[in-house]
Design a protein around this motif. Structure first.
Motif, mmCIF file in Angstrom:
data_model
loop_
_atom_site.group_PDB
_atom_site.id
_atom_site.type_symbol
_atom_site.label_atom_id
_atom_site.label_comp_id
_atom_site.label_asym_id
_atom_site.label_seq_id
_atom_site.Cartn_x
_atom_site.Cartn_y
_atom_site.Cartn_z
ATOM 1 N N MET A 1 26.074 -69.220 -40.449
ATOM 2 C CA MET A 1 25.148 -68.331 -41.100
ATOM 3 C C MET A 1 24.016 -67.998 -40.117
ATOM 4 S SD MET A 1 22.919 -68.733 -44.583
ATOM 5 C CE MET A 1 24.332 -68.308 -45.526
ATOM 6 N N PRO A 2 23.697 -66.730 -39.929
ATOM 7 C CA PRO A 2 22.636 -66.352 -39.006
ATOM 8 C C PRO A 2 21.262 -66.831 -39.467
ATOM 9 C CG PRO A 2 24.049 -64.473 -39.452
ATOM 10 C CD PRO A 2 24.447 -65.554 -40.401
ATOM 11 N N ALA A 3 20.452 -67.203 -38.518
ATOM 12 C CA ALA A 3 19.055 -67.523 -38.786
ATOM 13 C C ALA A 3 18.233 -66.354 -38.271
ATOM 14 C CB ALA A 3 18.656 -68.807 -38.075
ATOM 15 N N VAL A 4 17.485 -65.730 -39.147
ATOM 16 C CA VAL A 4 16.737 -64.535 -38.765
ATOM 17 C C VAL A 4 15.238 -64.769 -38.903
ATOM 18 C CG1 VAL A 4 18.609 -62.980 -39.333
ATOM 19 C CG2 VAL A 4 16.962 -63.569 -41.080
ATOM 20 N N ALA A 5 14.487 -63.777 -38.513
ATOM 21 C CA ALA A 5 13.021 -63.826 -38.551
ATOM 22 C C ALA A 5 12.477 -65.035 -37.809
ATOM 23 C CB ALA A 5 12.504 -63.777 -39.978
ATOM 24 N N CYS A 6 13.047 -65.263 -36.636
ATOM 25 C CA CYS A 6 12.474 -66.217 -35.677
ATOM 26 C C CYS A 6 12.682 -67.674 -36.034
ATOM 27 C CB CYS A 6 10.989 -65.929 -35.474
ATOM 28 S SG CYS A 6 10.645 -64.197 -35.215
ATOM 29 N N ASP A 7 13.766 -68.025 -36.632
ATOM 30 C CA ASP A 7 14.004 -69.406 -37.028
ATOM 31 C C ASP A 7 14.590 -70.206 -35.875
ATOM 32 O OD1 ASP A 7 14.152 -71.692 -38.475
ATOM 33 O OD2 ASP A 7 15.699 -71.003 -39.846
ATOM 34 N N PHE A 8 13.874 -70.277 -34.751
ATOM 35 C CA PHE A 8 14.370 -70.987 -33.580
ATOM 36 C C PHE A 8 14.354 -72.494 -33.775
ATOM 37 C CE2 PHE A 8 12.555 -67.061 -31.649
ATOM 38 C CZ PHE A 8 13.771 -66.478 -31.360
ATOM 39 N N ALA A 9 13.603 -72.980 -34.743
ATOM 40 C CA ALA A 9 13.519 -74.413 -34.992
ATOM 41 C C ALA A 9 14.690 -74.916 -35.824
ATOM 42 C CB ALA A 9 12.205 -74.733 -35.704
ATOM 43 N N ALA A 10 15.624 -74.042 -36.170
ATOM 44 C CA ALA A 10 16.719 -74.409 -37.060
ATOM 45 C C ALA A 10 17.767 -75.286 -36.388
ATOM 46 C CB ALA A 10 17.365 -73.148 -37.627
ATOM 47 N N GLY A 11 17.560 -75.659 -35.154
ATOM 48 C CA GLY A 11 18.493 -76.560 -34.476
ATOM 49 C C GLY A 11 19.777 -75.874 -34.078
ATOM 50 N N ASP A 12 20.885 -76.303 -34.669
ATOM 51 C CA ASP A 12 22.181 -75.758 -34.280
ATOM 52 C C ASP A 12 22.554 -74.505 -35.065
ATOM 53 O OD1 ASP A 12 22.565 -76.959 -36.719
ATOM 54 O OD2 ASP A 12 24.434 -77.939 -36.161
ATOM 55 N N ALA A 13 21.587 -73.860 -35.671
ATOM 56 C CA ALA A 13 21.843 -72.642 -36.442
ATOM 57 C C ALA A 13 22.302 -71.517 -35.523
ATOM 58 C CB ALA A 13 20.584 -72.216 -37.197
ATOM 59 N N PHE A 14 22.930 -70.557 -36.097
ATOM 60 C CA PHE A 14 23.425 -69.377 -35.410
ATOM 61 C C PHE A 14 22.251 -68.414 -35.263
ATOM 62 C CE2 PHE A 14 25.885 -65.326 -35.829
ATOM 63 C CZ PHE A 14 26.573 -65.445 -34.647
ATOM 64 N N THR A 15 21.497 -68.530 -34.169
ATOM 65 C CA THR A 15 20.247 -67.805 -33.989
ATOM 66 C C THR A 15 20.447 -66.590 -33.090
ATOM 67 O OG1 THR A 15 19.042 -69.876 -34.222
ATOM 68 C CG2 THR A 15 17.841 -68.039 -33.284
ATOM 69 N N ILE A 16 19.897 -65.448 -33.515
ATOM 70 C CA ILE A 16 19.991 -64.208 -32.753
ATOM 71 C C ILE A 16 18.558 -63.742 -32.458
ATOM 72 C CG2 ILE A 16 20.902 -61.868 -32.681
ATOM 73 C CD1 ILE A 16 22.904 -62.772 -34.872
ATOM 74 N N PRO A 17 18.035 -64.039 -31.263
ATOM 75 C CA PRO A 17 16.648 -63.698 -30.952
ATOM 76 C C PRO A 17 16.311 -62.221 -31.152
ATOM 77 C CG PRO A 17 17.501 -65.168 -29.294
ATOM 78 C CD PRO A 17 18.658 -64.770 -30.159
ATOM 79 N N ASP A 18 17.275 -61.334 -30.894
ATOM 80 C CA ASP A 18 17.011 -59.902 -31.069
ATOM 81 C C ASP A 18 16.503 -59.596 -32.478
ATOM 82 O OD1 ASP A 18 18.885 -60.420 -28.990
ATOM 83 O OD2 ASP A 18 19.468 -58.312 -28.990
ATOM 84 N N PHE A 19 17.057 -60.303 -33.478
ATOM 85 C CA PHE A 19 16.662 -60.052 -34.857
ATOM 86 C C PHE A 19 15.177 -60.307 -35.054
ATOM 87 C CE2 PHE A 19 20.998 -60.743 -37.150
ATOM 88 C CZ PHE A 19 21.533 -59.699 -36.421
ATOM 89 N N CYS A 20 14.639 -61.268 -34.338
ATOM 90 C CA CYS A 20 13.214 -61.569 -34.429
ATOM 91 C C CYS A 20 12.383 -60.376 -33.972
ATOM 92 C CB CYS A 20 12.908 -62.796 -33.586
ATOM 93 S SG CYS A 20 11.194 -63.292 -33.647
ATOM 94 N N LEU A 21 12.807 -59.761 -32.888
ATOM 95 C CA LEU A 21 12.077 -58.593 -32.387
ATOM 96 C C LEU A 21 12.193 -57.418 -33.353
ATOM 97 C CD1 LEU A 21 13.015 -58.891 -28.622
ATOM 98 C CD2 LEU A 21 10.876 -59.565 -29.732
ATOM 99 N N TYR A 22 13.373 -57.256 -33.971
ATOM 100 C CA TYR A 22 13.536 -56.200 -34.980
ATOM 101 C C TYR A 22 12.636 -56.465 -36.186
ATOM 102 C CZ TYR A 22 17.744 -55.010 -32.330
ATOM 103 O OH TYR A 22 18.618 -54.668 -31.340
ATOM 104 N N TRP A 23 12.490 -57.727 -36.547
ATOM 105 C CA TRP A 23 11.621 -58.113 -37.660
ATOM 106 C C TRP A 23 10.177 -57.712 -37.360
ATOM 107 C CZ3 TRP A 23 8.051 -62.423 -37.712
ATOM 108 C CH2 TRP A 23 7.519 -62.711 -38.972
ATOM 109 N N ILE A 24 9.719 -57.983 -36.140
ATOM 110 C CA ILE A 24 8.357 -57.613 -35.749
ATOM 111 C C ILE A 24 8.183 -56.094 -35.798
ATOM 112 C CG2 ILE A 24 6.694 -57.609 -33.842
ATOM 113 C CD1 ILE A 24 7.883 -60.404 -33.092
ATOM 114 N N LEU A 25 9.157 -55.362 -35.278
ATOM 115 C CA LEU A 25 9.092 -53.895 -35.356
ATOM 116 C C LEU A 25 9.081 -53.418 -36.807
ATOM 117 C CD1 LEU A 25 11.582 -52.899 -32.514
ATOM 118 C CD2 LEU A 25 9.105 -52.539 -32.542
ATOM 119 N N GLY A 26 9.845 -54.078 -37.652
ATOM 120 C CA GLY A 26 9.875 -53.725 -39.065
ATOM 121 C C GLY A 26 8.531 -53.919 -39.733
#
Length: 71
Positions: A1-26
């Motif tokens: 399951m993707p971790a979005v909105a900058c959830d880098f602390a989620a450990g082994d989560a499926f993290t997509i950094p680009d989504f964090c930047l899209y969240w900020i733009l949003g």
């Protein structure tokens, strides 16, 4: 399951950094459209932490390089 909105602390989560930047733009687009500065103030601490995370991955030319996770 993707971790979005900058959830880098989620450990082994499926993290997509680009989504964090899209969240900020949003957030910026939402505030520009609605004028809702209260939400900008509420989310500012999370945005600042996210930007700080990306700043650690800037190269000597000021560009993102070697960003971990799925990019």
């Amino acid at each position: 399951m993707p971790a979005v909105a900058c959830d880098f602390a989620a450990g082994d989560a499926f993290t997509i950094p680009d989504f964090c930047l899209y969240w900020i733009l949003g957030i910026a687009r939402y505030v520009a459209y609605t004028g809702d500065l209260a939400i900008a103030a509420e989310l500012q601490p999370a945005v600042v932490r996210a930007i700080a995370w990306f700043e650690r991955h800037l190269d000597e030319e000021g560009l993102l390089a070697d960003v971990p996770h799925w990019v």
